[in-house]
Design a protein around this motif. Structure first.
Motif, mmCIF file in Angstrom:
data_model
loop_
_atom_site.group_PDB
_atom_site.id
_atom_site.type_symbol
_atom_site.label_atom_id
_atom_site.label_comp_id
_atom_site.label_asym_id
_atom_site.label_seq_id
_atom_site.Cartn_x
_atom_site.Cartn_y
_atom_site.Cartn_z
ATOM 1 N N ALA A 186 58.052 50.712 31.357
ATOM 2 C CA ALA A 186 59.314 51.406 31.052
ATOM 3 C C ALA A 186 59.614 52.459 32.120
ATOM 4 C CB ALA A 186 59.232 52.054 29.673
ATOM 5 N N ALA A 187 58.584 53.225 32.513
ATOM 6 C CA ALA A 187 58.796 54.290 33.507
ATOM 7 C C ALA A 187 59.190 53.693 34.848
ATOM 8 C CB ALA A 187 57.528 55.130 33.648
ATOM 9 N N HIS B 268 58.466 49.129 24.368
ATOM 10 C CA HIS B 268 58.437 47.924 23.517
ATOM 11 C C HIS B 268 59.418 46.881 24.064
ATOM 12 C CE1 HIS B 268 55.641 49.019 20.427
ATOM 13 N NE2 HIS B 268 56.282 50.096 20.067
ATOM 14 N N LEU B 269 60.638 47.331 24.357
ATOM 15 C CA LEU B 269 61.675 46.398 24.831
ATOM 16 C C LEU B 269 61.177 45.569 26.022
ATOM 17 C CD1 LEU B 269 64.628 45.380 25.025
ATOM 18 C CD2 LEU B 269 65.117 47.361 26.456
ATOM 19 N N TYR B 270 60.566 46.235 26.995
ATOM 20 C CA TYR B 270 60.179 45.549 28.235
ATOM 21 C C TYR B 270 58.808 44.885 28.155
ATOM 22 C CZ TYR B 270 64.255 47.508 30.566
ATOM 23 O OH TYR B 270 65.546 47.800 30.943
ATOM 24 N N SER B 271 58.159 44.947 26.993
ATOM 25 C CA SER B 271 56.806 44.385 26.926
ATOM 26 C C SER B 271 56.795 42.864 27.114
ATOM 27 C CB SER B 271 56.095 44.802 25.631
ATOM 28 O OG SER B 271 56.883 44.507 24.516
ATOM 29 N N PHE B 272 57.974 42.212 26.981
ATOM 30 C CA PHE B 272 58.001 40.755 27.231
ATOM 31 C C PHE B 272 57.737 40.424 28.701
ATOM 32 C CE2 PHE B 272 62.300 41.830 28.402
ATOM 33 C CZ PHE B 272 62.662 40.884 29.352
ATOM 34 N N LEU B 273 57.912 41.436 29.569
ATOM 35 C CA LEU B 273 57.675 41.199 31.004
ATOM 36 C C LEU B 273 56.194 41.183 31.356
ATOM 37 C CD1 LEU B 273 60.373 43.588 32.512
ATOM 38 C CD2 LEU B 273 60.380 41.091 32.647
#
Ligand code: KG4
Ligand code: ZN
Length: 364
Positions: free
Chosen positions: A343-344, A138-143
């Motif tokens: 994320a991975a 979720h955190l990195y979904s802005f990328l």
């Protein structure tokens, strides 16, 4: 690097094939991590999601063993839709470098369905296989967005940091301070219910179907947000923690003390709008304080609740001119496997990974 990612932490089965890369990958001599001017890029070759909403709806929430059964049924179907014929399957496997699977947080039986499926593929095709943290997804979904400043390779990503991230989902409400793309500190979280969970519980009190978030949002559109003065729990506490269970209890108390309130469409809309206003007031207040106190240049809001238009509107109004504000594209707000690949990969380029075993209570 081509990643096959699998997500089964709750009630969405997701599989995605993602090409991930970091242009000019260099290592910072100070931290040993990728220099933060570098930002990973993700090209989505395929992304499929099978929703289990209809299966869980009669129960008013997700039933873990039913979720596991549905994941086990859906995974081979989605896999075949992506990998097609034996010839295409062989060709695709020739290009895959890594299999990533959500290991937590989530419902343990549901997580194991994805992990077991991924492990079998890894063994059969002799590929490395790593775990991923759903919350980092979720955190990195802005990328994953297109057409935003960060999708432009000339945009120096260091301009976004320090940043504040707010994850608002069905299981979590978390505030993070990020000093660069790879380094964060959790500064606050909910002490009881997550904000998405509060939406779902209020929906149930209003006799709305599961999942409640979208239903409450829709009903709130025709209600008056100032009709009922629900509490704003912990809004003035000098910390970044949240509490939404008391707000939900106030909604229940209101309904009990106003007989018929949960039947009358106008009153229901006022309850939904007033509940939403109270929840948003708290999120905005805490995020605003975090921005001020950390000197953040950007705010990243993610998780299932970040799809909510009232939330987006409030955050844009409050913060749109103060910081660079990012929401994921709508298709990446709810659970999906593309964010798991992201994320991975971000862990991978730091030389880290999660062991592939279910960790239902994994946190940030
Ligand atoms: O991130 P997510 O798909 O799953 C978890 O990781 O929990 O978030 C699901 C949550 C549910 O509580 C759902 O009701 C909420 O996101 N949600 C919404 C909306 N759409 C989904 N909440 C408020 N407004 C919405 N439109
Ligand atoms: Zn999620």
């Amino acid at each position: 690097m081509k990643i096959l990612a699998i997500e089964t932490s709750c009630d969405e089965t997701g599989i995605a094939l993602v090409e991930a890369s970091v242009p000019h990958l260099g290592t910072s001599t100070q931290t040993g991590r990728p220099a933060c001017a570098d930002r990973p890029r993700f090209k989505i070759a395929a992304s499929l999601i099978a929703s289990q909403i209809k299966i869980h709806r009669p129960f008013g929430g997700v039933v873990p063993n039913l979720a596991k059964r549905e994941h086990e049924k859906n995974l081979p179907i989605l896999y075949r839709r992506i990998f097609g014929t034996a010839t295409k399957e062989k060709r695709l496997w020739g290009k895959i470098d890594l299999i990533a699977v959500t290991v937590g947080p989530g419902l343990e039986p549901a997580l194991w369905a994805g992990i077991t499926f991924a492990e079998e593929l890894a063994k059969k095709h002799k590929k490395p296989f790593v775990g991923a943290n759903h919350l980092e997804g979720h955190l990195y979904s802005f990328l994953l967005q297109k057409k935003t400043p960060i999708s432009n390779s000339q945009f120096p990503i260091s301009k976004l940091f320090p940043a504040v991230a707010l994850i608002v989902s069905g299981g979590h409400t978390i505030l993070l301070k990020m000093s660069d793309l790879y380094t964060w500190k959790k500064i606050g979280e909910t002490r009881d219910d997550a904000v998405g969970e509060a939406y779902d519980k209020v929906a149930r009190l209003l006799n709305l179907p599961y999942p409640g978030g979208p239903e409450v949002e829709r009903l709130a559109r025709s209600g008056n947000p100032r009709a009922i003065d629900f509490p704003r729990p912990m809004i003035y506490h000098k910390n970044y923690d949240f509490s939404f269970s008391g707000l939900k209890t106030s909604v229940r108390y209101y309904i009990v003390t106003h007989p018929g309130a949960d039947k009358n469409t106008e009153t229901k809309a006022d309850i939904a709008a007033s509940f939403q206003e109270a929840a948003l007031d708290v999120l905005v207040k805490k995020a605003g304080r975090a921005i001020e106190e950390t000197g953040a240049k950007a705010l990243f809001v993610s998780g299932g609740v970040s799809i909510n238009n009232a939330l987006r509107g409030r955050f844009k109004k409050e913060f749109g001119k103060k910081v660079q504000l990012y929401f994921p594209s709508r298709k990446f707000c709810n659970d999906n496997a593309v964010m798991i690949a992201a994320a991975a990969y971000i862990k991978f380029i730091q030389g880290k990974k999660y062991r592939p075993a279910a960790q239902a209570n994994l946190n940030m």
